[in-house]
Design an enzyme around this catalytic site. Structure first.
Site, PDB file in Angstrom:
ATOM      1  N   LYS A  72      11.385 -31.377 -15.533  1.00  0.00           N
ATOM      2  CA  LYS A  72      13.383 -31.846 -15.718  1.00  0.00           C
ATOM      3  C   LYS A  72      13.781 -30.852 -13.911  1.00  0.00           C
ATOM      4  O   LYS A  72      13.356 -30.609 -13.674  1.00  0.00           O
ATOM      5  CB  LYS A  72      13.420 -31.144 -17.014  1.00  0.00           C
TER       6      LYS A  72
HETATM    7  O1  G3P Z   1      17.493 -28.390 -23.069  1.00  0.00           O
HETATM    8  C1  G3P Z   1      19.020 -29.029 -22.332  1.00  0.00           C
HETATM    9  C2  G3P Z   1      20.817 -28.600 -23.468  1.00  0.00           C
HETATM   10  O2  G3P Z   1      19.946 -29.198 -24.781  1.00  0.00           O
HETATM   11  C3  G3P Z   1      21.378 -27.313 -23.118  1.00  0.00           C
HETATM   12  O3  G3P Z   1      21.984 -27.877 -24.642  1.00  0.00           O
HETATM   13  O4  G3P Z   1      23.746 -25.943 -25.954  1.00  0.00           O
HETATM   14  O5  G3P Z   1      23.029 -25.185 -23.283  1.00  0.00           O
HETATM   15  O6  G3P Z   1      24.328 -27.047 -23.777  1.00  0.00           O
HETATM   16  P1  G3P Z   1      22.809 -26.463 -24.440  1.00  0.00           P
END
Ligand code: G3P
Length: 216
Positions: free
Chosen positions: A83
């Site tokens: 990533k």
């Molecule tokens: O892993 C990336 C993403 O899904 C993170 O989400 O909830 O931290 O905005 P969030």
């Protein structure tokens, strides 16, 4: 649409994998920190649970350093996807990793223009963050729709779209209806997708009625 789980908690991954509903895992530095464990240990353990793409994020800022950080991670298991945070350095790193045969997931995508650049740099996946757009009063689902349209219009693009920053079951269903390739879903949201009060009530009623059926 495929479902991945967005977590670094191995117990959550194991439970959901046993249900047969996920075929990949995404992590990020915040999720790894939340697990309280060493990065490589967590990633290695995840590879023993799920036989599918597992995203592990690099944190270096220089493209060559990102590649150096990626190499031992990618060597941990054939399913590891590197990533890479989206920016100019990330795109350079993406191109270099692609040339080395390392699969990539370009993350922190907030516009279709960014997604297109990542695809052109050879990204295996792009991760648009829809919930974080909703958080600032923008419709994150519009971004998913735009990227689906842009990628569909260009047959040369093989990059898959991962709807990320998913906050609720409605996000998952809307992304699926738009033709998104994958949604990476937190454990809590998978549990919300599982539950419906009418199902619970229905099972209770069946049990109650079954108890009245003569058994001999
Ligand atoms: O892993 C990336 C993403 O899904 C993170 O989400 O909830 O931290 O905005 P969030």
């Amino acid at each position: 649409m495929k479902l991945f789980i967005d977590t670094a908690i191995v117990d959550e991954i194991r439970e959901v994998n046993d249900m047969g509903v996920i075929c990949g895992v995404t992590t990020n530095p915040s999720l790894i920190a939340k697990s309280g464990r060493k990065f490589e240990d967590v990633v290695k353990e995840i590879t023993t649970i799920v036989d599918g793409p597992i995203s592990a994020e690099v944190t270096a800022k220089d493209p060559d350093e990102m590649v150096e950080q990626a190499k031992p991670l990618a060597a941990l298991h054939k399913n590891i996807i590197i990533k890479i945070p989206f920016n100019k350095e990330g795109l350079i790193a993406c191109k270099k990793m692609t040339a080395l045969g390392i699969k990539t997931n370009v993350t922190l995508i907030f516009s279709a223009a960014q997604a297109l650049l990542a695809a052109k740099a050879g990204a295996t996946y792009v991760s648009p963050f829809l919930g974080r757009l909703d958080d600032i009063g923008t419709d994150g689902m519009n971004l998913i729709e735009e990227i689906v349209d842009v990628f569909d219009a260009d047959p040369a693009i093989e990059t898959e779209i991962i709807a990320a920053s998913v906050r609720n079951p409605i996000h998952v269903i809307q992304a699926a209806r738009l033709g998104c390739d994958i949604a990476t879903v937190p454990y809590k949201v998978i549990m919300q997708m599982l539950n419906h009060p009418l199902t619970v009530n229905g099972i209770a009623q069946f049990d109650k009625d079954w108890a009245t059926v003569p058994k001999d």
